[in-house]
Scaffold this active site. Structure first.
Site, PDB file in Angstrom:
ATOM      1  N   GLY A 180      12.199   5.721   1.456  1.00 41.28           N
ATOM      2  CA  GLY A 180      11.620   4.413   2.064  1.00 41.28           C
ATOM      3  C   GLY A 180      12.571   3.126   1.025  1.00 41.28           C
ATOM      4  N   ILE A 184      10.292  -0.957  -4.031  1.00 41.36           N
ATOM      5  CA  ILE A 184       9.924  -0.176  -4.642  1.00 41.36           C
ATOM      6  C   ILE A 184      11.323   0.856  -4.543  1.00 41.36           C
ATOM      7  CG2 ILE A 184       8.511   1.391  -5.618  1.00 41.36           C
ATOM      8  CD1 ILE A 184       5.969   0.355  -4.869  1.00 41.36           C
ATOM      9  N   HIS A 449      26.416 -28.834 -13.085  1.00 40.41           N
ATOM     10  CA  HIS A 449      26.757 -27.745 -13.395  1.00 40.41           C
ATOM     11  C   HIS A 449      27.734 -27.496 -14.142  1.00 40.41           C
ATOM     12  CE1 HIS A 449      31.337 -26.438 -12.022  1.00 40.41           C
ATOM     13  NE2 HIS A 449      32.083 -27.102 -12.913  1.00 40.41           N
TER      14      HIS A 449
HETATM   15  P1  FAD Z   1      -3.870  -5.234  -7.307  1.00 43.30           P
HETATM   16  O1  FAD Z   1      -3.128  -6.435  -8.234  1.00 43.30           O
HETATM   17  O2  FAD Z   1      -3.045  -4.570  -7.177  1.00 43.30           O
HETATM   18  O3  FAD Z   1      -5.064  -5.739  -8.573  1.00 43.30           O
HETATM   19  C1  FAD Z   1      -5.801  -5.320  -7.759  1.00 43.30           C
HETATM   20  C2  FAD Z   1      -7.646  -4.672  -8.470  1.00 43.30           C
HETATM   21  O4  FAD Z   1      -8.126  -4.392  -8.316  1.00 43.30           O
HETATM   22  C3  FAD Z   1      -6.768  -2.963  -9.947  1.00 43.30           C
HETATM   23  O5  FAD Z   1      -6.805  -3.479 -10.896  1.00 43.30           O
HETATM   24  C4  FAD Z   1      -7.853  -2.030  -9.224  1.00 43.30           C
HETATM   25  O6  FAD Z   1      -8.525  -1.440  -9.633  1.00 43.30           O
HETATM   26  C5  FAD Z   1      -8.937  -2.570  -8.451  1.00 43.30           C
HETATM   27  N1  FAD Z   1     -10.527  -2.230  -8.331  1.00 43.30           N
HETATM   28  C6  FAD Z   1      -9.971  -2.190  -7.133  1.00 43.30           C
HETATM   29  N2  FAD Z   1     -11.259  -1.816  -6.454  1.00 43.30           N
HETATM   30  C7  FAD Z   1     -11.862  -2.060  -7.370  1.00 43.30           C
HETATM   31  C8  FAD Z   1     -13.332  -2.042  -7.524  1.00 43.30           C
HETATM   32  N3  FAD Z   1     -14.432  -1.340  -6.353  1.00 43.30           N
HETATM   33  N4  FAD Z   1     -14.563  -2.172  -8.233  1.00 43.30           N
HETATM   34  C9  FAD Z   1     -13.412  -3.515  -9.354  1.00 43.30           C
HETATM   35  N5  FAD Z   1     -12.590  -2.883  -8.971  1.00 43.30           N
HETATM   36  C10 FAD Z   1     -11.328  -2.556  -8.493  1.00 43.30           C
HETATM   37  N6  FAD Z   1       5.188  -8.092  -6.544  1.00 43.30           N
HETATM   38  C11 FAD Z   1       6.368  -9.684  -6.843  1.00 43.30           C
HETATM   39  O7  FAD Z   1       5.641 -10.264  -6.862  1.00 43.30           O
HETATM   40  N7  FAD Z   1       6.834  -9.404  -7.555  1.00 43.30           N
HETATM   41  C12 FAD Z   1       7.153  -8.024  -8.206  1.00 43.30           C
HETATM   42  O8  FAD Z   1       8.066  -7.996  -8.418  1.00 43.30           O
HETATM   43  C13 FAD Z   1       6.366  -7.109  -7.639  1.00 43.30           C
HETATM   44  N8  FAD Z   1       6.934  -5.787  -8.105  1.00 43.30           N
HETATM   45  C14 FAD Z   1       6.158  -4.981  -8.125  1.00 43.30           C
HETATM   46  C15 FAD Z   1       6.389  -3.174  -8.691  1.00 43.30           C
HETATM   47  C16 FAD Z   1       5.660  -2.268  -8.314  1.00 43.30           C
HETATM   48  C17 FAD Z   1       6.506  -0.951  -8.799  1.00 43.30           C
HETATM   49  C18 FAD Z   1       4.415  -2.386  -7.119  1.00 43.30           C
HETATM   50  C19 FAD Z   1       3.557  -0.824  -6.815  1.00 43.30           C
HETATM   51  C20 FAD Z   1       3.736  -3.502  -6.623  1.00 43.30           C
HETATM   52  C21 FAD Z   1       4.932  -4.516  -7.431  1.00 43.30           C
HETATM   53  N9  FAD Z   1       4.616  -5.927  -6.871  1.00 43.30           N
HETATM   54  C22 FAD Z   1       5.328  -6.969  -6.575  1.00 43.30           C
HETATM   55  C23 FAD Z   1       3.419  -6.476  -5.624  1.00 43.30           C
HETATM   56  C24 FAD Z   1       2.075  -6.574  -6.588  1.00 43.30           C
HETATM   57  O9  FAD Z   1       2.234  -6.125  -7.901  1.00 43.30           O
HETATM   58  C25 FAD Z   1       1.186  -7.091  -6.174  1.00 43.30           C
HETATM   59  O10 FAD Z   1       1.280  -7.969  -5.213  1.00 43.30           O
HETATM   60  C26 FAD Z   1      -0.435  -7.493  -6.889  1.00 43.30           C
HETATM   61  O11 FAD Z   1      -0.524  -7.003  -8.066  1.00 43.30           O
HETATM   62  C27 FAD Z   1      -1.372  -7.672  -5.624  1.00 43.30           C
HETATM   63  O12 FAD Z   1      -2.674  -8.257  -6.732  1.00 43.30           O
HETATM   64  P2  FAD Z   1      -3.975  -8.149  -5.572  1.00 43.30           P
HETATM   65  O13 FAD Z   1      -4.592  -8.823  -7.385  1.00 43.30           O
HETATM   66  O14 FAD Z   1      -4.247  -8.223  -4.707  1.00 43.30           O
HETATM   67  O15 FAD Z   1      -4.265  -6.500  -6.527  1.00 43.30           O
HETATM   68  P1  NAI Z   2       8.388  -1.591   1.740  1.00 40.78           P
HETATM   69  O1  NAI Z   2       7.234  -1.952   2.733  1.00 40.78           O
HETATM   70  O2  NAI Z   2       9.152  -2.769   1.038  1.00 40.78           O
HETATM   71  O3  NAI Z   2       9.243  -0.329   1.942  1.00 40.78           O
HETATM   72  C1  NAI Z   2       9.013   0.952   2.438  1.00 40.78           C
HETATM   73  C2  NAI Z   2      10.366   1.435   3.530  1.00 40.78           C
HETATM   74  O4  NAI Z   2      10.081   2.677   3.616  1.00 40.78           O
HETATM   75  C3  NAI Z   2      10.343   0.601   4.179  1.00 40.78           C
HETATM   76  O5  NAI Z   2      11.720   0.095   4.625  1.00 40.78           O
HETATM   77  C4  NAI Z   2      10.180   1.589   6.064  1.00 40.78           C
HETATM   78  O6  NAI Z   2      10.938   1.408   6.627  1.00 40.78           O
HETATM   79  C5  NAI Z   2      10.058   2.345   5.311  1.00 40.78           C
HETATM   80  N1  NAI Z   2       9.831   3.842   5.499  1.00 40.78           N
HETATM   81  C6  NAI Z   2       8.412   4.022   5.765  1.00 40.78           C
HETATM   82  N2  NAI Z   2       7.821   4.985   6.623  1.00 40.78           N
HETATM   83  C7  NAI Z   2       9.194   6.017   6.113  1.00 40.78           C
HETATM   84  C8  NAI Z   2       9.626   7.375   6.589  1.00 40.78           C
HETATM   85  N3  NAI Z   2       8.617   8.375   6.951  1.00 40.78           N
HETATM   86  N4  NAI Z   2      10.608   8.532   5.389  1.00 40.78           N
HETATM   87  C9  NAI Z   2      11.009   7.063   4.926  1.00 40.78           C
HETATM   88  N5  NAI Z   2      11.353   5.626   5.252  1.00 40.78           N
HETATM   89  C10 NAI Z   2       9.630   4.791   5.460  1.00 40.78           C
HETATM   90  O7  NAI Z   2       6.726  -0.830   0.640  1.00 40.78           O
HETATM   91  P2  NAI Z   2       7.536  -0.415  -0.694  1.00 40.78           P
HETATM   92  O8  NAI Z   2       9.281  -0.204  -1.390  1.00 40.78           O
HETATM   93  O9  NAI Z   2       6.670   1.156  -0.873  1.00 40.78           O
HETATM   94  O10 NAI Z   2       7.190  -1.309  -1.773  1.00 40.78           O
HETATM   95  C11 NAI Z   2       5.194  -1.441  -1.276  1.00 40.78           C
HETATM   96  C12 NAI Z   2       4.753  -3.374  -1.311  1.00 40.78           C
HETATM   97  O11 NAI Z   2       5.135  -4.191  -2.680  1.00 40.78           O
HETATM   98  C13 NAI Z   2       6.368  -4.121  -1.429  1.00 40.78           C
HETATM   99  O12 NAI Z   2       6.108  -3.935   0.417  1.00 40.78           O
HETATM  100  C14 NAI Z   2       5.984  -5.574  -1.481  1.00 40.78           C
HETATM  101  O13 NAI Z   2       4.907  -6.150  -1.731  1.00 40.78           O
HETATM  102  C15 NAI Z   2       5.359  -4.869  -2.781  1.00 40.78           C
HETATM  103  N6  NAI Z   2       6.836  -4.630  -3.938  1.00 40.78           N
HETATM  104  C16 NAI Z   2       7.307  -6.182  -4.393  1.00 40.78           C
HETATM  105  C17 NAI Z   2       7.931  -6.497  -5.297  1.00 40.78           C
HETATM  106  C18 NAI Z   2       8.887  -7.539  -5.282  1.00 40.78           C
HETATM  107  O14 NAI Z   2       8.353  -8.573  -4.654  1.00 40.78           O
HETATM  108  N7  NAI Z   2       9.678  -8.250  -6.384  1.00 40.78           N
HETATM  109  C19 NAI Z   2       8.882  -5.109  -5.362  1.00 40.78           C
HETATM  110  C20 NAI Z   2       7.552  -4.129  -5.541  1.00 40.78           C
HETATM  111  C21 NAI Z   2       6.954  -3.874  -4.802  1.00 40.78           C
END
Ligand code: FAD
Ligand code: NAI
Length: 470
Positions: A180, A184, A449
């Site tokens: 992907g 991520i 700047h």
């Molecule tokens: P979440 O953060 O997923 O929180 C939901 C919470 O609900 C969880 O803690 C879960 O345990 C809890 N929960 C679920 N079901 C229940 C239940 N039934 N009862 C009680 N609790 C429950 N976004 C950015 O904008 N910038 C970034 O740099 C960025 N980096 C990322 C890097 C990674 C590796 C990943 C995986 C994601 C990243 N994201 C980033 C995406 C971001 O983390 C999510 O968009 C964001 O956390 C969503 O917020 P949320 O509150 O909707 O859900």
């Molecule tokens: P993503 O949706 O950003 O990217 C997934 C990629 O995998 C796409 O390019 C898709 O075409 C490809 N893909 C799907 N199926 C595939 C397959 N079978 N084989 C090869 N490629 C395939 O998803 P990702 O990177 O997992 O991140 C999930 C989400 O978490 C993001 O969409 C974003 O919303 C959030 N996130 C945000 C960050 C930020 O804001 N900096 C950092 C990390 C995550």
């Protein structure tokens, strides 16, 4: 006695849920928040935005020292990687920030109900052994990793991992594949590439980073390639077999064709995320999810059940922490009888690689489509970072800024950037668009700047064909 235990119960304490709970409490509503995880802060603070940025930031230092970038500026060092320490500072950042939310809950008198919540009816939720009633309930359960059929993730073994496992690898894999080419894959792929892994990114589509501006996608890939990440585009992984510490990937062209195999030490599965709704008991309140597993809401974040609201990753829209936070605030304000609005047209998007990749508003392709396919209905101004004095001085020549405006009105439709600090630069574009700015407004705003942001001003000037430094 009050009819309900709480005015508002929020389910999930991620950036959507915890922010909604704090705002509801600030507005005088008696509020509780259910969270099943051991710590508050959701995906973002525990296993997402924060720990990934901790590893990106630390690995940037290592890379700059190891690849000779620091030596170019007269700082000659031979770096030695202490991966345990790098992980320790990541854990420390997470620990401090999650405890910070606990403090904010106490300060704002938000009760944390520990456990996973399940609806009994539209006003009643079970959290562990406790039954909690509330007048309004906000679902903010977030999202989890999308599994890839034929590929079993086992974070403990550290051979086939998801993003959580990839944050915690105890050793630097010699060869790593990221499945992907999304956010991520590129962020975490960059971390391990900087620390010494040979990284290959396998992407199903013909280009990485779907959803971003076409030029930006192409240029980003060139930069990542130059940094040492290898790409296999238009390729799908059909299976991964693990033997000991080796993973053998089987893949084939997305359009069909001959199968190929590859042996690596680590595979990161990062093909997207899906909403968390399992076990929530939505059927008890007659709420269904859409085809993508999301909870549908109206403009005010209300589901089709009157007192049940939903925000963040579990509803349609980009899965981003800041989008979830803004929805949390607006939703709480609507529950309190105020007018909470999120402008979903202006949600910035940042990839925290080096250089950073950022955008807000429409891509060029979307802007043309919006104008009925008429390319002349938009004007595009571009300015290379190579011509920006600060970027040049800092040895950061890669990237460009692109401003897309409607030709007739000059109103800015979208802004895109690849630059070392693009994530910070994009805030001014978002604010300008929020105020309905024209490209001329940006061009005639005085920018300090020497800053990277001057490239944004120059790109806006280029919309009228008159940049100065190019
Ligand atoms: P979440 O953060 O997923 O929180 C939901 C919470 O609900 C969880 O803690 C879960 O345990 C809890 N929960 C679920 N079901 C229940 C239940 N039934 N009862 C009680 N609790 C429950 N976004 C950015 O904008 N910038 C970034 O740099 C960025 N980096 C990322 C890097 C990674 C590796 C990943 C995986 C994601 C990243 N994201 C980033 C995406 C971001 O983390 C999510 O968009 C964001 O956390 C969503 O917020 P949320 O509150 O909707 O859900
Ligand atoms: P993503 O949706 O950003 O990217 C997934 C990629 O995998 C796409 O390019 C898709 O075409 C490809 N893909 C799907 N199926 C595939 C397959 N079978 N084989 C090869 N490629 C395939 O998803 P990702 O990177 O997992 O991140 C999930 C989400 O978490 C993001 O969409 C974003 O919303 C959030 N996130 C945000 C960050 C930020 O804001 N900096 C950092 C990390 C995550």
């Amino acid at each position: 006695m009050a009819e309900y235990d709480y005015d508002v119960l929020v389910i999930g304490a991620g950036p959507g849920g915890y922010v909604a709970a704090i705002r509801a409490a600030q507005l005088g509503l008696k509020t509780a928040c259910a969270e099943g995880r051991e710590t508050l802060g959701g995906t973002c603070l525990n296993v997402g935005c924060i720990p990934s940025k901790a590893m990106l930031h630390a690995s940037e230092f290592f890379d700059a020292a190891a690849n000779g970038e620091m030596a170019e500026m007269g700082v000659e060092v031979k770096p030695k990687l202490n991966l345990d320490k790098m992980h320790a500072q990541r854990i420390d950042a997470v620990d401090g920030l999650t405890k910070g939310i606990e403090f904010l809950f106490k300060k704002n008198k938000v009760d944390w109900k520990k456990g996973y919540a399940t609806f009994q009816d539209a006003h009643t939720v079970k959290v562990g052994d406790e039954t909690v009633t509330a007048k309004d309930i906000i679902i903010a359960t977030g999202s989890s990793v999308t599994p890839l059929p034929g590929v079993d993730v086992d974070n403990d073994k550290q051979v086939v991992v998801d993003s959580t496992g990839a944050l915690e690898l105890a050793t630097v894999p010699k060869k790593m594949v990221v499945i992907g080419g999304g956010v991520i894959g590129l962020e975490l792929g960059s971390v391990w590439r900087r620390l010494g892994s040979e990284v290959t990114c396998i992407e199903f589509l013909d280009e990485i980073l779907p959803g971003l501006d076409g030029d930006i996608r192409k240029e980003s890939r060139k930069i990542f390639k130059k940094q040492g990440i290898d790409f296999k585009l238009g390729t799908k992984v059909t299976g991964v077999a693990v033997k000991g510490k080796t993973a053998t990937l089987t893949m084939e062209p997305a359009a069909g064709g001959d199968t190929e195999t590859m042996d690596v030490d680590c595979v990161l599965v990062s093909i997207g995320r899906r909403p968390n709704t399992d076990g929530l008991g939505l059927d008890a309140i007659g709420l269904e999810t859409n085809k993508r597993g999301q909870i549908e809401i109206d403009h005010d974040f209300r589901t089709k059940i009157d007192n049940v609201w939903a925000i963040g990753d579990c509803v349609p829209g980009p899965m981003l922490a800041h989008k979830a936070e803004d929805e949390g605030i607006a939703c709480a304000e609507n529950i309190a009888g105020e007018t909470g609005i999120v402008n979903h047209e202006v949600i910035p998007n940042v990839v925290y690689t080096l250089p950073e990749i950022a955008g807000v508003g429409l891509t060029t392709e979307e802007a043309i489509e919006k104008m009925g396919g008429d390319k002349k209905a938009i004007k595009v101004g571009k300015f290379p970072m190579m011509a920006n004095s600060r970027a040049k001085t800092n040895h950061e020549p890669d990237g460009f800024v692109k401003v897309i405006a409607e030709a007739e009105s000059d109103r800015v439709l979208g802004v895109w950037a690849i630059a070392s600090v693009a994530g910070t630069m994009i805030a001014q574009a978002a604010q300008a668009m929020e105020f309905g700015a024209t490209s001329e407004d940006i061009a005639y705003t005085c920018h300090a700047h020497p800053t990277h942001s001057e490239a944004m001003k120059e790109a806006a000037m280029a919309v009228q064909g008159k940049p100065i430094h190019m």
